[in-house]
Scaffold this active site. Structure first.
Site, PDB file in Angstrom:
ATOM      1  N   GLY A  30       0.706  -1.274   0.157  1.00 12.28           N
ATOM      2  CA  GLY A  30       0.074   0.072  -0.107  1.00 12.28           C
ATOM      3  C   GLY A  30       0.981   1.283  -0.188  1.00 12.28           C
ATOM      4  N   ASP A  32       2.676   2.617   2.137  1.00 16.22           N
ATOM      5  CA  ASP A  32       4.163   2.413   3.347  1.00 16.22           C
ATOM      6  C   ASP A  32       4.826   1.744   1.601  1.00 16.22           C
ATOM      7  OD1 ASP A  32       5.649   2.221   4.877  1.00 16.22           O
ATOM      8  OD2 ASP A  32       4.445  -0.073   6.273  1.00 16.22           O
TER       9      ASP A  32
END
Ligand code: AR6
Length: 170
Positions: A30, A32
């Site tokens: 995602g 991150d």
């Protein structure tokens, strides 16, 4: 001032972008994963030294190759149906991230929609918490701009609706 826009958060030239991390702070998928890829290996090296972050709290690093100067890493709650303190923990993510930003003199900050991807928090409920918590804090303190950075058109519509509702019919 609150703003909502549809963008890849790794492209924003602000004082700090917020990362929706996990407790290890060692990267993931995602947003991150996108932030670590764009920042480069220096970010992971600094994160390793921090040694993790409990859910609801926040930690700060440099931005490395990102256009943003700093990254504030916060860990959202995993959605378990709403009975395990998820709402309070999500609000704490926004509050603690803003407090850290203020402490470091960062006045333009962008948030992704924390917990609403892999962690499964319902988008509308999460956007209400994000907007309510940020408006409470940003109103009284020295932020120039707090951006809700939506990745998809669907998320953008959710935030626009919540912000319109908050401003109310009056
Ligand atoms: N820019 C802005 N928003 C993005 C981007 C991007 N480049 N990429 C995804 N989003 P998620 P979580 C949106 O899953 O639910 C990671 O593996 C996405 O569409 O990134 O808090 C961590 O390591 C969604 O709206 O974070 C954790 O293990 C929002 O960012 C776990 O996922 C959050 O989705 C955290 O899960």
């Amino acid at each position: 001032m609150l703003r909502v826009l549809q963008a890849d958060i790794t492209t924003l030239k602000v004082d700090a972008i917020v990362n929706a991390a996990n407790e290890s702070l060692l990267g993931g998928g995602g947003v991150d994963g996108a932030i670590h890829r764009a920042a480069g290996p220096g970010l992971l090296a600094e994160c390793r030294k921090i040694g993790g972050c409990p859910t609801g709290e926040a930690r700060i690093t440099q931005g490395y190759n990102l256009p943003a100067r700093r990254v504030i890493h916060t860990v959202g709650p995993v959605w378990h149906g709403g009975t395990r303190g998820e709402a309070e923990l999500l609000a704490a993510c926004y509050r603690n991230s803003l407090e850290l930003a203020l402490h470091h003199g960062l006045h333009r900050i962008a948030f992704p929609s924390i917990s609403t991807g892999v962690y499964g928090y319902p988008k509308d409920a999460a956007a209400r918490i994000a907007v309510a918590t940020v408006s409470q804090m940003a109103g009284s303190s020295g932020f120039d701009e707090v951006i809700f950075c939506c990745f998809s058109a669907e998320d953008l519509a959710v935030y626009q609706q919540v912000l319109a509702g908050q401003r109310g019919p009056h």
